[in-house]
Each structure stands twice: as structure tokens, then as C-alpha cells.
Write an enzyme that holds these catalytic residues in place. Structure first.
Site, PDB file in Angstrom:
ATOM      1  N   LYS A   1       0.839  -3.441   4.881  1.00 39.27           N
ATOM      2  CA  LYS A   1       0.069  -4.171   3.986  1.00 39.27           C
ATOM      3  C   LYS A   1       0.517  -4.988   2.831  1.00 39.27           C
ATOM      4  CE  LYS A   1      -4.257  -3.358   3.084  1.00 39.27           C
ATOM      5  NZ  LYS A   1      -5.579  -3.002   2.570  1.00 39.27           N
TER       6      LYS A   1
ATOM      7  N   SER B   1       0.787  -1.142   0.036  1.00 40.08           N
ATOM      8  CA  SER B   1      -0.065   0.088  -0.064  1.00 40.08           C
ATOM      9  C   SER B   1       0.936   1.470   0.073  1.00 40.08           C
ATOM     10  CB  SER B   1      -0.861  -0.156   1.203  1.00 40.08           C
ATOM     11  OG  SER B   1      -1.191   1.217   1.541  1.00 40.08           O
TER      12      SER B   1
END
Ligand code: ARG
Length: 459
Positions: free
Chosen positions: A283, A277
Site C-alpha cells: 500500500k 500500511s
């Protein structure tokens, strides 16, 4: 610029109108097939004595030069010549002179474009068949490592009964096997030659349609000239088979996405198939699986679009049919790309067998074992279901699982319960006992694996 069909026209269209009608921006994808089709056509014209040998040699020479250039990506196409067929014909005439204009004897763009599409799709479907096999092989390889890896099996996305992870993977193997069958069966219809149907009615020249079919590697010819130039079933069928395949990939994509979430943690996708991300450093997103799930939509769209284009079209060729191409090209690209990505994702994914197995011990997915236990001792299954349902409710109230209940509680529910229920409650036992044909028992899964491998001819 003067059109190749400009004879009966007194003025030329404006450029923006030409642009709207042209297919060359996309049908140049068919350049090699178009030239191959022309080579076969002119060879046959020579053999049938329709064109003199020296003309045929000149035309062939020019076409071969164009084919070489096409392969090098050296041809420059022009919207002024509308489509791939007229562009190639114009280039040929520019190269070898007016004799190039003899190539179109006994032929129309209508049978020509249909021929190009058949040739093109036959090659692409062959490629797709190979890629399906590749993905099936990747599934088999993972399945071989995980016959005895157990996981919760789901219905309604609720824990249902424990299963072997290999069994889950092999379900997709068999879906893909049906896709393989459908695509390979469709080749029978793709592999037919429309060439020689002319504009719609055949031709006055003594052509040999079987000969051009043979030269191009077609297994057969279309029986009816009208059908030959107006049939797009083979493309619709391709889009339909592709839609089904994408639906299957999308389902597995969804499972990979769920399984790689924090909530499941059943698998970890390789870094090569995930992305980060731009804002949240922790992430790791399953982008490729999501994208394949998403791309399924465009393939369905192409199917519905072409069905709609064809609906209500009178025989034979209508310009509407030029709309058959972009969806087909895009579908080929989407399916080929998705299969390649998927194969890589399956091959490299890390399976967390420990997490899967732990999950099977933290639920009531072994409740059926107890009901089966009583049923095997003669209790009508419906009554056994009721008894176990009450035990589950009891557990939920106590905050425990079935394996935690003491034997006295079981005895109270039914005197038929004995000490051996604890073994029956073990998820591993539960999986392994399901050896009915096609079931998840380890022996059945091993047999299924052997069958799958035999089908693919892999040792
Ligand atoms: N570009 C046309 C297509 O893709 C080729 C056939 C054109 N035939 C015709 N009579 N205008 O469908």
C-alpha cells in the site's frame, strides 16, 4: 497570589477556578503583539503629556527587554495572572518597579485584547495570502506541462466529456483566486485599531488614538468605542474565508485521492506525501490529502463555534469572547499547514498522461460530439440527442464504442452522417474544438494560462 485587580476582593479564588478562567495557556501566542501594542500605547502617553518622559523611558525599556525574552521563548507565564495582558504587566512591574503600573493608564484589557488579535491576524492573513499564491504557482506549473494532456471530464462522477488536464487544474487556480480576493479584502477590516476604546466608553485622558494606530501600522481606527471592544466579526470573517478555502482544498484532495487509486491511476503522489500500511506491504496511502480533507471539518467547527459564542451577546465585552482564540489559532495553523503540504503535493505529483488519454477512448464521453455534429447540420439538438442515444444503446448491446461502428450503421441512423464523424469522435479533436470563452480547447486553455500568469506577475 494577589491579583492585579484584587483591590475589592476579600478572598482569593482557588487554583482550579483560576485555571478554568485563565486564557494564558493559549493566549501567550499573542505575546509579541501584546508588547508591541503596549509600546505604542506608552509612546503615545508620553507624546500626549499624559506620562512624564522618564516614566515612558523606563516602561519602554522594560517592555523591550520583555520582547527580546519573548522572542527567545524565555518568558515564563503563570495561570495566577490569568491572561497574557496581566502576565506581561506583572513581569514589567517586577522588572522596573511600581512605575510599570502606569502602563495601563487610559487603557483596558478589553481594547488591549482586541488590538492584539487585530495585529496578530493581520500578520497571519498576510502569510496566508503568500501561501495561496504559492499553491496557485504550483498549479500553473503543472498546468503548463499538461495543456494537451487529455482526460475524461466528469459530472455526477460519470464520464461526461473529455477535457484538458490543465483546464481541470486551472479550475482550482480560479477558486484560489477568489479565496485570495476574500482574504485580501478582509484585511481592510482587520487593519483597524480598537486601541483607546478603553473598557467600553473611551477614556478621560487626552489620548491620541490615531497616533497609536499609526505606530502599529493600522490604516484606521474603529469609529465607536463599544463596537471596537465587542467586535469579533473580523475573526468570524477569517474563519469563514478559511472554511471556504479548506472546502476548495478538500475537493482537490478528494480528486487526488481518487486519481491515485488503482481504479483511476491518473496520478502518482510523491513518496514524500504518502505513507505505507503497517500490515499491507503493497500500500501507498494518500494520507496528506486525506488529512487535509479531514481537517476541513475542524475549521468549519471553529466558524460555527464562534458564531454561536457571539450570538445573543449584549454589548460590550463579555468573558464569553475569550472563546474566540483557540479556534482562531488552530485555524491559522491548519490553513498554513494545509497550503504548504498542498503546494508540495501538486509540485511533485507524477501525472500519468498515457492512462488519462487511454481512459478517454474507453467510454462514451464523445457522444456529445455526434449530437453536435447533427445539430450543426440543422437537426434540432433534441432530435440529434435522441438519435445518438439510440446509437449508444446499440453500442452497449454490441459491446463496442462509438468509434467502432461502421459508417453504414451511422447512415441508417441519419443520412447526414459522413466519413468525417470519425475525426469528430476522436477525444483530442473533441477537446480542442471547445474554444468558446473559458472552454477546454487548447487555445482557450493557453489563453487562460497566460491570464493566470499575468495575474500573478510571473513571466
Ligand atoms: N483574557 C481576556 C480575553 O481573552 C482578555 C480580556 C479580559 N477582559 C476582562 N474584562 N476580563 O478575552
Amino acid at each position: 497570589m494577589k491579583k492585579l485587580w484584587g483591590g475589592r476582593f476579600t478572598k482569593t479564588a482557588e487554583e482550579w477556578v483560576d485555571e478554568f478562567g485563565a486564557s494564558i495557556p493559549f493566549d501567550q501566542e499573542l505575546v509579541e503583539e501584546d508588547i508591541e501594542g503596549s509600546l505604542a500605547h506608552v509612546t503615545m502617553l508620553g507624546e500626549c503629556g499624559i506620562l512624564p518622559a522618564e516614566d515612558v523611558e523606563k516602561i519602554k525599556g522594560g517592555l523591550i527587554r520583555l520582547l527580546e525574552k519573548a522572542k527567545q521563548g524565555e518568558l515564563e507565564f503563570s495561570v495566577a495572572y490569568e491572561d497574557i495582558h496581566l502576565n506581561i504587566e506583572k513581569m514589567l512591574i517586577d522588572d522596573i518597579g511600581p512605575v510599570g503600573g502606569k502602563l495601563h493608564t487610559g487603557r483596558s484589557r478589553n481594547d488591549q485584547v482586541a488590538t492584539d488579535m487585530h495585529l496578530y491576524l493581520h500578520k497571519r492573513v498576510t502569510e496566508i495570502l503568500g501561501l495561496i499564491r504559492g499553491l496557485q504557482r504550483a498549479l500553473i506549473k503543472q498546468a503548463e506541462k499538461h495543456v494537451e494532456t487529455i482526460m475524461p471530464g466528469y459530472t455526477h462522477l460519470q464520464r461526461a466529456q473529455p477535457i484538458s488536464f490543465a483546464h481541470h487544474l486551472l479550475a482550482y487556480f480560479w477558486m484560489l483566486e477568489r479565496d485570495y480576493e476574500r482574504f485580501s479584502e478582509s484585511q481592510k477590516r482587520i487593519n483597524k485599531s480598537p486601541l483607546g476604546a478603553g473598557a467600553l466608553a473611551g477614556t478621560t485622558f487626552p489620548i491620541d488614538r490615531k497616533r497609536t494606530a499609526e505606530l502599529l501600522g493600522f490604516a484606521d481606527i474603529y469609529e465607536n468605542s463599544l463596537d471596537a471592544v465587542s467586535d469579533r466579526d473580523f475573526i468570524i470573517e477569517f474563519l469563514s474565508n478559511s472554511s471556504m478555502l479548506m472546502m476548495h482544498l478538500s475537493r482537490l484532495a478528494e480528486e487526488l485521492i481518487l486519481w491515485s487509486s488503482q481504479e483511476f491511476q491518473f496520478i502518482e503522489l510523491d513518496d514524500a506525501f504518502a505513507t505505507g500500511s503497517s500490515i499491507m506491504p503493497q500500500k501507498k496511502n494518500p494520507d496528506m490529502a486525506e488529512l487535509i480533507r479531514g481537517k476541513t471539518g475542524r475549521v468549519y467547527g471553529h466558524l460555527v463555534a464562534l458564531l454561536t459564542v457571539m450570538k445573543g451577546l449584549p454589548l460590550a465585552y463579555n468573558k464569553d469572547m475569550q472563546e474566540d482564540k483557540e479556534g482562531m489559532f488552530d485555524t491559522v495553523k491548519t490553513v498554513v499547514g494545509s497550503l504548504k503540504i498542498f503546494t508540495g503535493m501538486i509540485e511533485t505529483m507524477n501525472v500519468r498522461a498515457d492512462v488519462m488519454e487511454r481512459a478517454t477512448k474507453q467510454d462514451f464521453s464523445n457522444a456529445t460530439e455526434l449530437a453536435d455534429y447533427l445539430a450543426a447540420k440543422g437537426v434540432p439538438f433534441r432530435e440529434a440527442h435522441e438519435i445518438v442515444g439510440k446509437l449508444v444503446l446499440h453500442c452497449i448491446k454490441q459491446g463496442v464504442f462509438l468509434a467502432d461502428l461502421p459508417l453504414e450503421v451511422y447512415k441508417e441512423a441519419s443520412p447526414l452522417f459522413e466519413e468525417d464523424i470519425y475525426d469528430a469522435l476522436n477525444p483530442r479533436t473533441a477537446v480542442n474544438r471547445r474554444n468558446s470563452a473559458g472552454g477546454t480547447g487548447f487555445a482557450e486553455v493557453r489563453a487562460a494560462l497566460a491570464k493566470a500568469k499575468q495575474l500573478l506577475g510571473t513571466p
